[in-house]
Write an enzyme that holds these catalytic residues in place. Sequence first.
Site, PDB file in Angstrom:
ATOM      1  N   GLU A   1       2.528   4.158  -8.218  1.00  0.00           N
ATOM      2  CA  GLU A   1       2.343   5.552  -7.770  1.00  0.00           C
ATOM      3  C   GLU A   1       3.143   6.572  -8.570  1.00  0.00           C
ATOM      4  OE1 GLU A   1       2.680   5.388  -3.467  1.00  0.00           O
ATOM      5  OE2 GLU A   1       0.851   4.204  -3.342  1.00  0.00           O
TER       6      GLU A   1
ATOM      7  N   GLU B   1      -6.412  -2.159  -3.691  1.00  0.00           N
ATOM      8  CA  GLU B   1      -6.039  -2.064  -2.268  1.00  0.00           C
ATOM      9  C   GLU B   1      -7.175  -1.468  -1.435  1.00  0.00           C
ATOM     10  OE1 GLU B   1      -2.319   0.098  -1.817  1.00  0.00           O
ATOM     11  OE2 GLU B   1      -1.520  -0.717  -3.681  1.00  0.00           O
TER      12      GLU B   1
END
Length: 460
Positions: free
Chosen positions: A328, A430
């Site tokens: 991220e 994910e």
Amino acid sequence: MRALLMLLSWVFLQWQLAFGASYDGPRYDYYASTECKTYPEAPLYDGGILADRTGKIPMTYYKMETGVYSPAFVLYNLTGTTRYTFSCWVKIKGTVSTLLKARLSTETSTSKCVGTASAKSSCWSFLKGGFVLDSPSQTSILYFQDVEANNAIEISVTSPSLQPFSVEQWKTQQEENIRTKRKRVATVHVSDSQGNHITGASVTAQQLSKDFPFGSAIAKTILGNTAYQAWFAKRFNAAVFENELKWYTTEPEPGKLNYTLADELLEFVRANQIVARGHNIFWEDPKYTPSWVQNLTGDELRAAVKSRIDSLLTRYKGEFVHWDVSNEMLHFDFYEQRLGYNATFDFFATAQQSDPYATLFMNDFNVIETCDDVNSTVDSYASRLKEIKEGGGVLEGIGLEGHFSKPNFPLMRAVLDKLATLKLPIWLTEIDISNSFDQQTQWNWKEIDTTCRIVANYYT
Ligand SMILES: *[C@@H]1O[C@H](CO)[C@@H](O)[C@H](O)[C@H]1NC(C)=O
Ligand SMILES: *[C@@H]1O[C@H](CO)[C@@H](O)[C@H](O)[C@H]1NC(C)=O
Ligand SMILES: *[C@@H]1O[C@H](CO)[C@@H](O)[C@H](O)[C@H]1NC(C)=O
Ligand SMILES: *[C@@H]1O[C@H](CO)[C@@H](O)[C@H](O)[C@H]1NC(C)=O
Ligand SMILES: *[C@@H]1O[C@H](CO)[C@@H](O)[C@H](O)[C@H]1NC(C)=O
């Protein structure tokens, strides 16, 4: 002769059954560019439905809420469910670079993001995206917006193109790609124990495992739950540990390493031939950085970082198919703030030294899910990935988290097309669909998986 003809026609019939009749609708154009070019290129699909009967593309101007006029296209009679893919080349005047959004406004809905591009004043950038409307629209406007709302800039748009695909046309091409790219003809020769060819033998084939990695997250909750383990192993051949490898789990206090949960999960996946992704070495979100690390700076932080990588990658050498090195990074910058903008280059280098065979990934959200998040546009991801490669990082894969609300399939496709220009494997790492949608709706969007199967085929 007659027998031969019959045989030939039988073969042809089998061929037709196996490979289907050919598709004659419009073909999706996978072209994309993440380079800024001196000259714009020709429009895809000759402009698609933007071109009028003479082949010209009428452009107009649209006055935005800010009072600024933006180049725009007026679109009539758009239909619901149709997948519209949009692309154009953009350039700006008045500032060196900025993020541009293409937006669509209909008479009934608030405007939505169709695509983004990092635009420059010195060269042309390619913007590719798309949209699907919830309901038909008689008059819509597609316009461009500088996300910084800088009134002084001037936006140039050229080679625009809007191409519709019905759900059926889209699906037919996906299936054709799966058929031609992911499937192969196999010939089975049958012989007896002396090696003599046997004709007319009856052969059955049963699929026992799959090559395509299809997975889900697991957590410590699966440990000791044999029913859940059996359920999982029957469906999936890939897994990711939710939190068990994260730094805050494996080293809650400085120097107090505890790999118990990760080891136990690893034992489960190994026993079931499930491949697992190593998630993650570092998470850039300070909230999920161990509290003792949050107080470190300079050399102390550098030492902690190095020992984290060494410990993890030495212990698990060869065990995980990928490692998410920097998680991220488009949204957070814990390490960059403390160790410099290029801190990640060193993370990649150290990881590569600790385990030369590890496959190193980046991973982020809101790149494929939407184009509304200004922190994680496809161009910003592509340029960060290029920087890391150019800085010497052995970057080997692109992770897209895929936390979807309502998926925008033509946008997803466009994002994948752009990322594919980096020629690295792309994994959706994910995937989930917001549980604010009912189960039937979530099931209807299982095509997310089909889209990914196709891309995985092209670019891995
Ligand atoms: C859009 O549809 C309406 C109603 O069917 C029709 O009258 C109109 O001509 C169409 N507009 C265009 C530009 O095709
Ligand atoms: C390590 O983690 C396991 C699982 O959470 C826990 O049961 C155990 O007490 C921990 N060991 C130490 C030494 O803290
Ligand atoms: C981090 O620093 C803060 C403030 O200086 C202190 O209160 C806290 O106890 C420290 N945390 C750790 C885990 O050392
Ligand atoms: C995203 O970008 C904005 C503006 O640049 C910034 O304020 C914000 O902290 C960033 N992070 C996240 C997680 O959105
Ligand atoms: C980061 O690395 C790039 C490429 O190696 C270099 O051009 C740039 O100056 C570096 N930036 C910083 C802040 O060190």
